[in-house]
Scaffold this active site. Structure first.
Site, short mmCIF file in Angstrom:
data_model
loop_
_atom_site.label_atom_id
_atom_site.label_comp_id
_atom_site.label_asym_id
_atom_site.label_seq_id
_atom_site.Cartn_x
_atom_site.Cartn_y
_atom_site.Cartn_z
N LYS A 159 -1.72 -3.31 10.01
CA LYS A 159 -3.08 -3.05 9.53
C LYS A 159 -4.09 -4.04 10.12
CE LYS A 159 -1.05 -1.38 5.24
NZ LYS A 159 -0.77 -1.72 3.82
N ARG A 201 1.41 -2.14 -8.21
CA ARG A 201 0.54 -1.02 -7.88
C ARG A 201 1.22 0.27 -8.31
NH1 ARG A 201 -1.67 -1.42 -2.01
NH2 ARG A 201 -3.37 -0.26 -2.97
N PRO A 230 -7.73 2.18 4.68
CA PRO A 230 -6.84 2.23 5.82
C PRO A 230 -5.37 1.98 5.53
CG PRO A 230 -7.88 0.10 5.68
CD PRO A 230 -8.23 0.84 4.44
N GLU A 231 -4.51 2.81 6.08
CA GLU A 231 -3.13 2.41 6.33
C GLU A 231 -3.00 2.29 7.85
OE1 GLU A 231 -0.06 4.11 3.89
OE2 GLU A 231 -1.45 4.49 2.25
#
Length: 265
Positions: free
Chosen positions: A52, A254, A2-3
């Site tokens: 989120k 990341r 999910p974003e």
DNA sequence: TCTTTATGGTGAG
DNA sequence: TCACCCTAAAGAT
């Protein structure tokens, strides 16, 4: 996975399926047995998303869910499958069910505690049209690379690793640019593009950032996996817009991707 | 039948 | 910066 767009979509769907009536709640996995018991049989007043985070209101109690990287929360109207042994929470009524697995957060909190969660978040482009100034001010306070800053949920809520690279591409900004060095115009571009892309993702139910003209397609449904995005996971491949070879690098612990032609340093 | 990977985030050092 | 948490699907063997 999910974003923000996925989370808002879940909130809308769960609201439509369950709000306004009592729900049954259980924890097949057992790990959330006490929490499920606390909301079992109660009326779900509404489901909301902020960034989120998901919030399900039951009077003064709020079910707070964050899916993390691997969480899922699919719902079913008919042909409800058996929960798996990993299903943390089942919410159901007479006609529908939702099965939560792998959440990073699943807990029952007070409305005050829920307010504290959202207060710690930056503006969510899917909720606020007035967050632009707050976002711009946060950028001005940070010298970290913009690609790292966009992942900080206290700066802007709902952006994840796909959107951060795609939004920087769309605004023509190199990912290592210090956030506070960005002009007002570029900050505006990031905020507007984030909102537009999240809204599109919410509508489509998937992340598609390319302009159809850049990949010679007529409809989004015609796009191959590789054609839906400009840079994310496309290192080594030619840019859809300029043909330069897309690069990958670690930014903010990341991977980030960018086009050296469209996003000069 | 393994191992790897993923759109996320926390806490320790 | 790193280890770690959680799950499922894809990829490697």
């Amino acid at each position: 996975m999910p974003e923000g767009h996925t989370i808002h979509r879940l909130a809308r769907r769960h609201h439509a399926l369950f709000a306004g009536a009592p729900v049954a709640a259980s924890s097949p996995q057992g790990r959330f047995a006490a929490g499920a018991a606390a909301i079992d049989g109660r009326v779900l007043e509404g489901a909301d998303a902020y960034g989120k985070h998901l919030f399900y209101r039951f009077g003064d109690d709020v079910l707070h869910v964050h899916l993390g990287l691997i969480g899922r929360f699919p719902s079913y109207i008919r042909d409800v499958p058996e929960p798996t042994p990993a299903t943390r929470l089942v919410i159901s009524n007479g006609s529908a069910a939702a099965h939560l697995s792998g959440p990073m957060t699943c807990r029952v909190i007070t409305t005050d505690e829920a307010a504290a969660v959202t207060a710690a978040l930056g503006p969510d482009p899917l909720r606020s049209r007035g967050g632009r100034r707050e976002f711009a001010a946060a950028l001005g306070r940070r010298r970290a690379p913009i690609a790292a800053v966009l992942l900080d949920q206290a700066v802007i809520a709902g952006i994840g690793n796909v959107y951060r690279s795609e939004i920087l591409f769309l605004c023509g900004i190199h990912p290592t640019t210090p956030a506070r060095n960005l002009s007002d115009d570029r900050g505006d571009c990031l905020w507007r593009t984030a909102g537009a892309q999240l809204r599109l993702g919410l509508r489509l139910g998937r992340i598609v950032t390319v302009r159809l003209g850049d990949v010679g397609a007529r409809r989004r449904g015609d796009l191959d996996e590789d054609e839906r995005r400009y840079v994310y996971h496309r290192d080594g491949l030619p840019c859809h817009r300029c043909g330069s070879i897309v690069r990958r690098g670690d930014i903010g612990a990341r991977s980030a991707w960018w086009c050296p032609g469209c996003q000069p340093e």
